[in-house]
Design a protein around this motif. Sequence first.
Motif, PDB file in Angstrom:
ATOM      1  N   CYS A  39       1.000  -1.064   0.035  1.00  6.59           N
ATOM      2  CA  CYS A  39      -0.311   0.233   0.053  1.00  6.59           C
ATOM      3  C   CYS A  39       1.468   1.456   0.088  1.00  6.59           C
ATOM      4  CB  CYS A  39      -0.961  -0.024   1.476  1.00  6.59           C
ATOM      5  SG  CYS A  39       0.003   0.438   2.747  1.00  6.59           S
ATOM      6  N   CYS A  44      -1.375  -1.674   5.527  1.00  8.75           N
ATOM      7  CA  CYS A  44      -1.050  -2.939   5.527  1.00  8.75           C
ATOM      8  C   CYS A  44      -0.385  -4.025   6.819  1.00  8.75           C
ATOM      9  CB  CYS A  44      -1.062  -3.518   3.497  1.00  8.75           C
ATOM     10  SG  CYS A  44       0.920  -3.587   3.220  1.00  8.75           S
ATOM     11  N   CYS A 101       1.362 -10.847   1.886  1.00  4.43           N
ATOM     12  CA  CYS A 101       1.250 -10.432   3.472  1.00  4.43           C
ATOM     13  C   CYS A 101       2.304 -10.946   4.155  1.00  4.43           C
ATOM     14  CB  CYS A 101       0.098 -10.278   3.726  1.00  4.43           C
ATOM     15  SG  CYS A 101      -0.805 -12.364   3.945  1.00  4.43           S
TER      16      CYS A 101
END
Length: 152
Positions: A39, A44, A101
């Motif tokens: 991001c 994030c 992630c």
Amino acid sequence: MVLSLTVNGDRLSSPSDPITPLIDVLREDFHLTGAKPVCREGFCGACMVLVDGLPTLSCLMPAALAAGCEIRTVESLAVDGTLTPIQAALEACDAVQCGMCFPGMVVTLTHLMTTKPGATREDIRAALTGNICRCTGYERIVEAALIAAAGK
Ligand code: FES
Ligand code: FES
């Protein structure tokens, strides 16, 4: 002016402007691409690294502010291919999907495992509030962290 940083125990020099975000210096100058620029706005957690042991959003930190600090990226955690307990638990629980992630998740959970042995489900959920996953329902990540926290 040469920007000098300590990353994963190595003293490294960067030609970048000192206000360059730390994540760009890590990825582009030092070829440490574990932290992900998803991001770039601090929402994030995919860019998380440890700075003096604390989880830090490397997209928001000018690299010069990390001079004099110990920076650790996800690349430094496994040693000679041996995963840390939290990495091994995440793998065993099949907790990862696309993986964008995950470097940030691993960094955050590594910090939690070292600062809060025996972390509870609530501790884990609280620690992960800054790490957004768009693929999973988080439950396998939390289960893996519980296993690692229990030393199983
Ligand atoms: S890329 Fe840094 S918080 Fe999302
Ligand atoms: S596994 Fe895809 S964003 Fe988390």
